[in-house]
Design an enzyme around this catalytic site. Structure first.
Site, PDB file in Angstrom:
ATOM      1  CE  LYS A 118      -3.999   1.618   2.761  1.00 22.13           C
ATOM      2  NZ  LYS A 118      -4.788   1.264   3.966  1.00 22.13           N
ATOM      3  CB  SER A 199      -8.032   3.212   3.431  1.00 25.45           C
ATOM      4  OG  SER A 199      -7.106   2.585   4.298  1.00 25.45           O
ATOM      5  CB  SER A 223      -8.271   0.116   6.205  1.00 23.04           C
ATOM      6  OG  SER A 223      -8.896   1.368   6.203  1.00 23.04           O
TER       7      SER A 223
END
Length: 532
Positions: A118, A199, A223
């Site tokens: 990420k 996310s 997330s």
């Protein structure tokens, strides 16, 4: 990473590209057919490793094939937009790993395996770390995050960084999950007009769409497990303290953690073993001493459900009959495999703490981000600088939704404030007390439920519209949580959650593996254009 707010929309519960840095020279040299069946579809770490050891493929070839897939699926064809940046050094790293294997050096299961991480995780290479924000463009880290060092030491090839909800979805109460000012909108690979959740949107989509074999996501509240559930993959949110957070752009030191996302429980367990470990730069990892493992694969037992006591919330969490039917089917399978189902009452008690949870995040976000930026190579040096940058560049930084959470966080004072300490006691300590009591009184091995319903539509103007979720109990307490594909509702994936008390990952992995092997619910996406 995600957050929980006092709101009915899950953008409130889930915190969680013109500036993207694709290596177009690499991609432009690759011939692709977006309609052809990808040769590495649904491969696992184990199957790729077998191909590497047998000489069928080299690591260099695997990287090229995944780059080919990214060109065909992520940047053309369906245009999933899961990747925010590719690693220009990936092929060189792959050649080194290939040479080591030929010389007899073997670093383990991830040796030569391409993965993605990420874009809030520092890498000391030619890739930036921006949390998806154009305010952070130019932030080339001076050193690897602790978990990146571990991945490289294990032989993993980091081929790129994934798009995310900007600032891990801690920016606005009306955000569209999977959107960032740097990376644009990530799309759901099942129906392109549906939302991928966040996310860790890009990590979930990249794994589901076979842009990689495994990915690293991060979670504060939902997330990892939400985008895993929504995109039909496995996600593990570890106990806070099992995996280091140093070198990761923070939201909450109380709840933040990185974790694996994969298509199988086995691959998630393998990756978790590499990520876990004590880091002197993240003191909470000291709590994992004697509890952290470097190998979780011994717990992958298809008979792990036998004799287990699984708690299920007695009050229906959904009004939708199809979601409820999916849960009932899962419960029946758990019972068939030897588990005892215990009705419990806990969700409302935990959800009542959501206001205090947000209070904690606002205080900790300002403190943690300012500390991160103080030593980062970004042009912005404080949360206030970011707010001012966004206002000065509103058309590009905030074309759809604004930055209420950044602004409310910036009003907070230090972590010695009474209001912060009261919220910390009410939510973090309170949620632990509630869950520990439920587990103890009912002699539970895990609590189970639907992770979240199917994907909502993507709406960048008005934001996400999610139903009930099962993210907050494990998030607020810092306890481990794993989600596994449970089936489909309206032809969209839905996940089944299992969570437990601190450092119960071995037991949860066994339970999740047993359910996965009995159900086999993973279905690869077809990139349909529109839900309706």
């Amino acid at each position: 990473m995600t957050t929980a707010l006092a709101s009915t929309s899950l953008s409130s519960f889930l915190v969680s590209g013109s500036n993207s840095n694709y290596d177009y020279e690499v991609l432009s040299s690759i011939e692709v057919d977006p309609d052809s069946d990808f040769v590495l579809n649904e491969e696992t770490i184990t199957s790729l490793r077998e191909k590497l050891l047998s000489g069928k493929f080299s690591s260099e070839q695997l990287v090229k094939m995944y780059f080919e897939r990214i060109k065909a699926i992520d940047k053309s064809g369906p245009k999933l937009n899961a990747m925010i940046e590719l690693n220009p050094d990936a092929l060189a790293s792959a050649k080194v790993m290939d040479a080591e294997l030929k010389s007899g050096k073997n670093r383990g299961l991830l040796h030569g395996i391409p993965i993605v991480i990420k874009d809030n995780i520092d890498t000391a290479d030619k890739m930036q770390t921006t949390a998806g924000a154009i305010a952070m463009v130019g932030n080339y880290s001076s050193k690897d995050a602790f978990i990146v060092k571990k991945l490289r030491a294990a032989g993993a090839i980091i081929i790129g960084k994934t798009n995310l909800s900007e600032w891990a979805n801690f920016r606005s109460t009306q955000s569209s999950s999977g959107w960032s000012s740097r990376g644009g909108q990530t799309k759901n690979p099942y129906y392109l007009d549906r939302n991928p959740c966040g996310s860790s949107a890009g990590s979930g989509v990249a794994v589901s769409a076979n842009l990689c074999v495994v990915a690293v996501g991060t979670e504060t509240d939902g997330s990892i497990v939400c985008p895993a559930s929504i995109n039909g993959v496995v996600g593990i949110k570890p106990t806070v303290g099992l995996v280091s957070r140093s070198g990761i752009i923070p939201i909450s030191k109380t709840q933040d953690t990185a974790g694996p996302m994969a298509r199988t429980v086995t691959d998630a367990a393998i990756l978790l073993g590499v990520l876990s470990g004590i880091d002197d730069s993240d003191l909470i990892t000291n709590e994992s001493k004697g509890k952290s493992l470097s190998d979780y694969t011994p717990f992958l037992d298809a008979n792990s459900l036998k004799g287990k006591r699984i708690g299920i919330e007695r009050k229906p969490q959904e009004k939708n009959q199809f979601i409820n039917a999916l849960l009932e089917k899962a419960i029946e399978l758990l019972q068939q495999k030897g588990a005892t189902i215990i009705e419990i009452d806990y969700v409302d008690h935990i959800n009542a703490l959501s206001v205090a949870e947000l209070e904690i995040m606002e205080f900790e976000f300002k403190d943690g981000l300012n500390n991160y930026l103080a030593s980062a190579n970004a042009k912005v040096k404080s949360l206030k600088d970011i707010i001012d940058f966004n206002k000065a560049n509103e058309d590009k930084a905030m074309p759809y939704f604004k930055q209420e959470l950044l602004e409310s966080s910036n009003l907070k004072m230090g972590l010695n404030e009474k209001k912060y300490l009261e919220a910390l006691n009410d939510c973090h300590n309170g949620s632990k007390i509630i869950l520990d009591s439920v587990f103890s009184e009912n002699k539970l091995d895990a609590i189970c439920g639907i992770t979240i319903g199917p994907a909502c539509s993507t709406d960048q103007i008005y934001g996400d519209r999610w139903g009930n979720s099962l993210t907050m109990p494990a998030a607020a307490s810092g306890y481990p949580h794993i989600t596994v594909p449970c089936g489909k509702v309206y032809d969209l994936p839905v996940g089944l959650s299992f969570f437990g008390t601190a450092y119960s990952e071995p037991k949860l992995i066994g339970i999740a593996f047993a359910y996965e092997q009995a159900s086999k619910n993973r279905v690869k996406p077809e990139f349909k254009k529109a839900f309706l």
